[in-house]
Design a protein around this motif. Sequence first.
Motif, PDB file in Angstrom:
ATOM      1  N   ARG A  25       1.411  -1.455   0.372  1.00 43.52           N
ATOM      2  CA  ARG A  25       0.004  -0.391  -0.166  1.00 43.52           C
ATOM      3  C   ARG A  25       0.673   1.059   0.310  1.00 43.52           C
ATOM      4  N   LEU A  26       0.386   1.815  -0.553  1.00 41.09           N
ATOM      5  CA  LEU A  26       0.986   3.317  -0.673  1.00 41.09           C
ATOM      6  C   LEU A  26       0.938   3.913   0.751  1.00 41.09           C
ATOM      7  N   ARG A  27       1.879   4.725   1.291  1.00 42.01           N
ATOM      8  CA  ARG A  27       1.287   5.446   2.966  1.00 42.01           C
ATOM      9  C   ARG A  27       0.972   6.938   2.477  1.00 42.01           C
ATOM     10  N   PRO A  28       0.461   7.164   3.109  1.00 44.40           N
ATOM     11  CA  PRO A  28       0.189   8.824   3.381  1.00 44.40           C
ATOM     12  C   PRO A  28       0.903   9.441   4.268  1.00 44.40           C
ATOM     13  N   LEU A  29       1.493  10.372   3.577  1.00 42.47           N
ATOM     14  CA  LEU A  29       3.087  10.747   4.160  1.00 42.47           C
ATOM     15  C   LEU A  29       3.132  12.568   4.346  1.00 42.47           C
ATOM     16  N   HIS A  30       1.680  13.456   4.081  1.00 42.64           N
ATOM     17  CA  HIS A  30       1.323  14.624   4.301  1.00 42.64           C
ATOM     18  C   HIS A  30      -0.065  14.587   3.776  1.00 42.64           C
ATOM     19  N   ARG A  31      -0.726  16.138   4.001  1.00 44.67           N
ATOM     20  CA  ARG A  31      -2.057  16.384   3.221  1.00 44.67           C
ATOM     21  C   ARG A  31      -1.896  16.436   1.981  1.00 44.67           C
ATOM     22  N   ASN A  32      -2.650  16.085   0.951  1.00 47.04           N
ATOM     23  CA  ASN A  32      -3.107  16.413  -0.256  1.00 47.04           C
ATOM     24  C   ASN A  32      -1.770  15.142  -0.669  1.00 47.04           C
ATOM     25  N   HIS A  33      -1.700  14.704  -0.150  1.00 46.40           N
ATOM     26  CA  HIS A  33      -0.315  12.893  -1.054  1.00 46.40           C
ATOM     27  C   HIS A  33      -1.571  11.807  -1.315  1.00 46.40           C
ATOM     28  N   VAL A  34      -2.196  11.466  -0.674  1.00 44.44           N
ATOM     29  CA  VAL A  34      -3.583  10.210  -1.357  1.00 44.44           C
ATOM     30  C   VAL A  34      -5.298  10.906  -1.242  1.00 44.44           C
ATOM     31  N   TRP A  35      -5.168  11.204  -2.479  1.00 44.02           N
ATOM     32  CA  TRP A  35      -6.401  11.181  -2.093  1.00 44.02           C
ATOM     33  C   TRP A  35      -6.938   9.885  -2.449  1.00 44.02           C
ATOM     34  N   SER A  36      -8.839   9.542  -2.141  1.00 44.19           N
ATOM     35  CA  SER A  36      -9.578   8.204  -2.195  1.00 44.19           C
ATOM     36  C   SER A  36     -10.403   8.580  -2.618  1.00 44.19           C
ATOM     37  N   PHE A  37     -11.030   7.762  -3.636  1.00 42.51           N
ATOM     38  CA  PHE A  37     -12.765   7.660  -3.688  1.00 42.51           C
ATOM     39  C   PHE A  37     -12.946   6.610  -4.043  1.00 42.51           C
ATOM     40  N   ASP A  38     -14.491   6.566  -3.842  1.00 39.93           N
ATOM     41  CA  ASP A  38     -15.069   5.509  -3.925  1.00 39.93           C
ATOM     42  C   ASP A  38     -17.256   5.971  -3.927  1.00 39.93           C
ATOM     43  N   PHE A  39     -18.005   3.920  -4.396  1.00 42.38           N
ATOM     44  CA  PHE A  39     -18.951   4.594  -4.511  1.00 42.38           C
ATOM     45  C   PHE A  39     -19.942   3.988  -3.013  1.00 42.38           C
ATOM     46  N   VAL A  40     -20.504   4.533  -2.610  1.00 48.64           N
ATOM     47  CA  VAL A  40     -21.716   3.938  -1.330  1.00 48.64           C
ATOM     48  C   VAL A  40     -23.280   4.174  -2.455  1.00 48.64           C
ATOM     49  N   LYS A  41     -23.808   2.484  -1.618  1.00 48.64           N
ATOM     50  CA  LYS A  41     -25.260   2.713  -2.063  1.00 48.64           C
ATOM     51  C   LYS A  41     -26.303   3.143  -0.973  1.00 48.64           C
ATOM     52  N   ALA A  42     -27.413   3.961  -1.228  1.00 49.00           N
ATOM     53  CA  ALA A  42     -28.244   4.003  -0.674  1.00 49.00           C
ATOM     54  C   ALA A  42     -29.928   4.209  -1.550  1.00 49.00           C
ATOM     55  N   GLN A  43     -30.714   4.380  -0.916  1.00 51.57           N
ATOM     56  CA  GLN A  43     -32.156   4.515  -1.226  1.00 51.57           C
ATOM     57  C   GLN A  43     -32.604   5.387  -0.871  1.00 51.57           C
ATOM     58  N   THR A  44     -34.293   5.727  -1.532  1.00 54.33           N
ATOM     59  CA  THR A  44     -35.039   6.780  -0.891  1.00 54.33           C
ATOM     60  C   THR A  44     -35.901   6.138  -0.708  1.00 54.33           C
ATOM     61  N   HIS A  45     -37.561   6.543   0.293  1.00 53.54           N
ATOM     62  CA  HIS A  45     -38.417   6.070   0.853  1.00 53.54           C
ATOM     63  C   HIS A  45     -38.777   5.235  -0.034  1.00 53.54           C
ATOM     64  N   ASP A  46     -39.348   5.993  -1.316  1.00 52.66           N
ATOM     65  CA  ASP A  46     -40.242   4.471  -3.002  1.00 52.66           C
ATOM     66  C   ASP A  46     -39.171   3.735  -3.588  1.00 52.66           C
ATOM     67  N   GLY A  47     -37.552   3.481  -2.493  1.00 43.62           N
ATOM     68  CA  GLY A  47     -37.069   2.479  -2.879  1.00 43.62           C
ATOM     69  C   GLY A  47     -36.167   3.082  -3.975  1.00 43.62           C
ATOM     70  N   ARG A  48     -35.910   3.815  -4.721  1.00 48.98           N
ATOM     71  CA  ARG A  48     -35.017   4.456  -5.621  1.00 48.98           C
ATOM     72  C   ARG A  48     -33.851   4.754  -5.444  1.00 48.98           C
ATOM     73  N   SER A  49     -33.221   4.420  -6.382  1.00 46.64           N
ATOM     74  CA  SER A  49     -31.522   4.242  -5.465  1.00 46.64           C
ATOM     75  C   SER A  49     -31.129   5.616  -5.383  1.00 46.64           C
ATOM     76  N   LEU A  50     -29.587   5.173  -4.175  1.00 45.83           N
ATOM     77  CA  LEU A  50     -28.856   6.641  -4.651  1.00 45.83           C
ATOM     78  C   LEU A  50     -27.889   5.754  -5.013  1.00 45.83           C
ATOM     79  N   ARG A  51     -26.936   7.021  -5.298  1.00 51.77           N
ATOM     80  CA  ARG A  51     -25.382   6.980  -4.987  1.00 51.77           C
ATOM     81  C   ARG A  51     -24.699   7.576  -4.608  1.00 51.77           C
ATOM     82  N   VAL A  52     -23.780   7.178  -3.853  1.00 52.58           N
ATOM     83  CA  VAL A  52     -22.505   8.327  -2.871  1.00 52.58           C
ATOM     84  C   VAL A  52     -21.499   8.512  -3.129  1.00 52.58           C
ATOM     85  N   LEU A  53     -20.902   8.933  -3.964  1.00 54.17           N
ATOM     86  CA  LEU A  53     -19.486   9.746  -4.256  1.00 54.17           C
ATOM     87  C   LEU A  53     -18.561  10.082  -3.322  1.00 54.17           C
ATOM     88  N   THR A  54     -18.218   9.387  -2.212  1.00 55.12           N
ATOM     89  CA  THR A  54     -17.639   9.839  -1.006  1.00 55.12           C
ATOM     90  C   THR A  54     -15.371   9.540  -1.423  1.00 55.12           C
TER      91      THR A  54
END
Length: 380
Positions: free
Chosen positions: A206-235
């Motif tokens: 693994r590439l180890r983060p050494l300081h601020r703005n050295h390594v960013w990472s992002f991913d997606f998380v699934k969710a949904q509203t009350h009516d069952g429609r899907s939501l996507r959250v980019l983190t």
Amino acid sequence: MRRGQRPSAEQVVLMLRQIEVQTAQGKSVAVACKEADVSEQSYYRWRKEYGGLQIDQARRMKDLERENTRLRRLVADLSLVGQVLKDVAFGKLIAPERRRQTVDGIREKYGLSERHACRIVGQHRGTQRYVSIVPADEDELTRAIIALASEYGRYGYRRVTALLQAAGWPVGKDRVQRIWRREGLKVPSRHKPRSRLWLNDGSCVRLRPLHRNHVWSFDFVKAQTHDGRSLRVLTLIDEHSRTCLALKVARRINSLGVIEALADAMCLHGIPEHIRCDNGPEMIAKALRKWVAKTGPQIQYIAPGSPWENGYCESFNGKLKDECLRQEIFYSLKEAQAVIGLWQNTYNRVRPHSSLGYRPPAPLTIPDLAFRLPMALAMQ
């Protein structure tokens, strides 16, 4: 032998031998007992018990009788201990207060002494007699802890301790834990630690983060509203500072949406050296790779099917699900964006992070503003 003194087994055998010799010479039993200064009842009782035994055999018999008496007493004590613990003590007796209550229950039910009851439970008598001193601010602190536990339902006592200390309470985690358990608040269970990613030559994958703005990472998380429609959250997070740089919520997010979120974050926080992500279709899109190459950072793709290589982002996703997505019901996209945005602000500015010494990733300049609500609740 002096009157009133109980003879030993050896003395009894010698007296029996003396009386037997005298009766063999023609004397009566009464006369022989009188000369030996022994009553006839004692003679017949001793002859029934020690008749035909040698001195060493009599000594051995007495030793066995004493050992038998000791074992009987020991078995009786063990039976009493088992019965007492079965009737009075339920579960493990670990806390001194629980042991103290058990000792009082044993004394009340069985009439035992304090020394005997403490020996059964394993409680020191000094601990049993200790009278706890309740601080003057105990009730006020308890209300503050309950208010924080109600507001941040997934925080443990360590994070609550950090919030209290930042709000001006001179308390330690041990006192907060005692009140936490006494009030029956939830203590999150510990997770099993995972092994690090090491190669045979000792180098780390693994590439180890050494300081601020050295390594960013992002991913997606699934969710949904009350009516069952899907939501996507980019983190999007900074792995070194643990700051959440972006939480983009939409029905669908493609590579252009990822570029837009990265661009907004770079305008606010600067350009990172590396960006870590998995091999999803939005991440490997040509448009995203060309844009990142022109901007400056290098994309570090993790191995397929190895989410633990993006551990910082996966850990953040778990916190997002546990503390926000599973606790809220979204009736619309706008509501989801507002609630998740509010949680992002709380995560960055209020929530204590264990890897940062229980400090928030991006605290407010004026701490009183960050904790005005907990303090207001505590003073009620």
